[in-house]
Design an enzyme around this catalytic site. Structure first.
Site, PDB file in Angstrom:
ATOM      1  CG  ASP A   1      -8.185   4.337  -4.415  1.00 47.68           C
ATOM      2  OD1 ASP A   1      -9.406   4.314  -4.634  1.00 47.68           O
ATOM      3  OD2 ASP A   1      -7.375   3.636  -5.029  1.00 47.68           O
TER       4      ASP A   1
ATOM      5  CE1 TYR B   1      -7.056   2.871  -0.580  1.00 51.96           C
ATOM      6  CE2 TYR B   1      -4.691   3.153  -0.244  1.00 51.96           C
ATOM      7  CZ  TYR B   1      -5.763   2.446  -0.777  1.00 51.96           C
ATOM      8  OH  TYR B   1      -5.528   1.301  -1.473  1.00 51.96           O
TER       9      TYR B   1
ATOM     10  CD  GLU C   1      -2.997  -0.797  -0.063  1.00 50.47           C
ATOM     11  OE1 GLU C   1      -3.034   0.312  -0.613  1.00 50.47           O
ATOM     12  OE2 GLU C   1      -3.697  -1.764  -0.450  1.00 50.47           O
TER      13      GLU C   1
END
Length: 357
Positions: free
Chosen positions: A148, A130, A47
Site C-alpha cells: 500500500d 492490496y 481493510e
DNA sequence: GACGCGTGGAA
DNA sequence: TTTCCAAGCGT
C-alpha cells in the site's frame, strides 16, 4: 536474480530488515479492534474502511458496522440504503456499495463461506491486489506481500528508489522487493509491521531518522534523499466548485434532491443547489432557476475538489414556499427521512440543530 | 493507463 | 490559506 544489489551500498544486509522490523513492531504496535480477531469478515471490513482512510477516522465506522452487522450474512441481507446510511460521512461511497455487493457475493458464490485464498478473495467487488493480499495474509497466513502507500514509501526509501512511484514500472520494482522481504516471515504480521512502520516511523513528512531502527539500512537516508522519496509526479490542478444550496420548504416538508451518476456523491441526497464557477450568484436568476428546473440536471464539471458554500443570506417568497440560500446554518425541519444518505451530513446536522425557522 | 471518487488532519 | 495525502479500486 539478485534483488538486493550489493552495488547500492555500504548499507547493512537487507535480509535482516524483517527481523528488525518485527522487533520494532513488538514495541510499537497500536491496538486496533480488528487486530483482536482473525475472522476474515472483520479483517475484510476493516481493510475496505481503511482504504485511503486514516485509522482514527475509520475506527468508529468499523465498530458501528460490526455492531449492526455482526456477520457477513446480516450485511448481505440488509437493504443497500441501510449500508449507505451507516457509511455516511466516510467518503468514497462506492466502497459501501461494493462492500454490500461483495457480501452478497460471498453468500451466493461462496456458499456463505468467506473465500480463503488470494485468487478467490480477489474476485470480491471492491477488493484489489492490496486488499486481497492483506486479507489472505492476515486471516489465512498466505505469503502475499501487501503493498500500500505505506509500503511504497518504506521500500522506496530503504532501497533508494528515486523513480516516479506513480509509474507501474516503479511499482513492479517495489512489489518484487516486498515479495523478497516477506520470505521466512509470518506474512500477516510482517505486512502489518511494514504498514505500521510506514504510518508511525517512516512518515511522509519529517520522519525522525535520528531515532530509526532501520537507519543503517536506508539508502535514502545515506544519500539525504529522504524528503524526495517517494517521488510522485503531480497531476492535475485543482479547481473549485461553488455549490449554493437552497432550503425549500412548506410547513411540513423539505425539498430534497437526489444526485445522479457521473459526479461526486452519486445517488446521495442533498438540498437542491445552484452551481456556479465563482462565488457569485445572481439571486433572481437563481431563484427562478431553482424553482423552475429542479428536475433538470445541474451543470456538471470535472476535476472538482472543494465545495464552497455561499454565505449570502438570501430570502425570497414564491407563493407559499419559502426560499432561503443557505449560509452555514439555517432552520429546522423534522421531515428529513432517516434513510436518506446525505452528501455533506454535517451541513444537514447544522440545519437540524438550529431553531430559528 | 489515466482518471474520478471524500473526508479530515497536519504543516 | 493552501496543499498534501491516508491501509486503493473500478472504469
Amino acid at each position: 536474480m539478485e534483488l538486493f544489489s550489493p552495488l547500492k551500498l555500504k548499507s547493512l544486509d537487507p535480509h535482516n530488515i524483517p527481523e528488525v522490523l518485527d522487533t520494532w513492531f513488538d514495541q510499537n504496535e497500536r491496538l486496533m479492534p480488528w487486530r483482536e480477531t482473525r475472522d476474515p469478515y472483520r479483517i475484510w471490513l476493516s481493510e475496505i474502511i481503511l482504504q485511503q482512510t486514516r485509522v482514527a477516522q475509520g475506527t468508529p465506522y468499523y465498530l458501528a458496522f460490526i455492531n449492526q452487522f455482526p456477520t457477513i450474512e446480516k450485511l448481505a441481507n440488509a437493504p443497500e440504503d441501510e449500508v449507505l446510511k451507516l457509511w455516511q460521512g466516510l467518503g468514497y461511497y462506492s466502497r459501501a456499495r461494493n462492500l454490500h455487493f461483495a457480501a452478497k457475493q460471498v453468500m451466493m458464490e461462496f456458499s456463505g463461506e468467506f473465500p480463503n485464498q488470494y485468487s478467490s478473495i480477489l474476485k470480491l467487488k471492491g477488493v484489489g491486489p492490496y486488499t486481497a493480499s492483506a486479507i489472505a495474509s492476515i486471516a489465512f497466513g498466505e505469503k502475499r506481500a501487501a503493498v500500500d502507500g505505506n509500503v511504497i514509501r518504506v521500500i522506496s526509501r530503504l532501497f533508494g528508489i528515486s523513480e516516479d512511484t506513480n509509474q507501474s514500472v516503479t511499482q513492479n520494482t517495489i512489489q518484487k522487493l516486498a515479495d523478497e522481504l516477506i520470505k521466512d516471515s509470518n506474512p500477516g504480521r510482517h505486512n502489518q509491521a511494514m504498514m505500521e512502520f510506514g504510518a508511525m516511523q517512516c512518515v511522509p513528512k519529517n520522519p525522525n531518522c535520528q531515532n530509526c531502527p532501520l537507519s543503517e539500512y536506508c539508502i535514502a537516508l545515506q544519500n539525504q534523499w529522504v524528503d524526495q522519496i517517494p517521488l510522485k509526479v503531480k497531476k492535475l490542478k485543482r479547481r473549485s466548485r461553488y455549490f449554493h444550496y437552497f432550503i425549500i420548504q412548506d410547513d411540513s416538508n423539505v425539498w430534497l434532491h437526489r444526485r445522479s451518476e457521473n459526479d461526486i456523491w452519486n445517488g446521495l441526497y442533498q438540498f437542491p443547489l445552484i452551481e456556479s464557477s465563482s462565488n457569485e450568484l445572481n439571486l433572481p436568476d437563481a431563484v427562478f432557476s431553482i424553482l423552475g428546473s429542479l428536475s433538470v440536471e445541474m451543470i456538471k464539471s470535472n476535476k472538482a475538489k472543494k465545495h464552497v458554500l455561499s454565505h449570502q443570506d438570501i430570502y425570497a417568497t414564491f407563493h407559499h414556499i419559502k426560499v432561503k440560500c443557505l449560509p452555514e446554518s439555517s432552520f429546522i425541519s423534522s421531515k428529513l427521512n432517516e434513510v436518506h444518505t446525505f452528501a455533506l451530513p454535517r451541513l444537514i446536522d447544522r440545519y437540524l440543530e438550529s431553531n430559528d425557522f
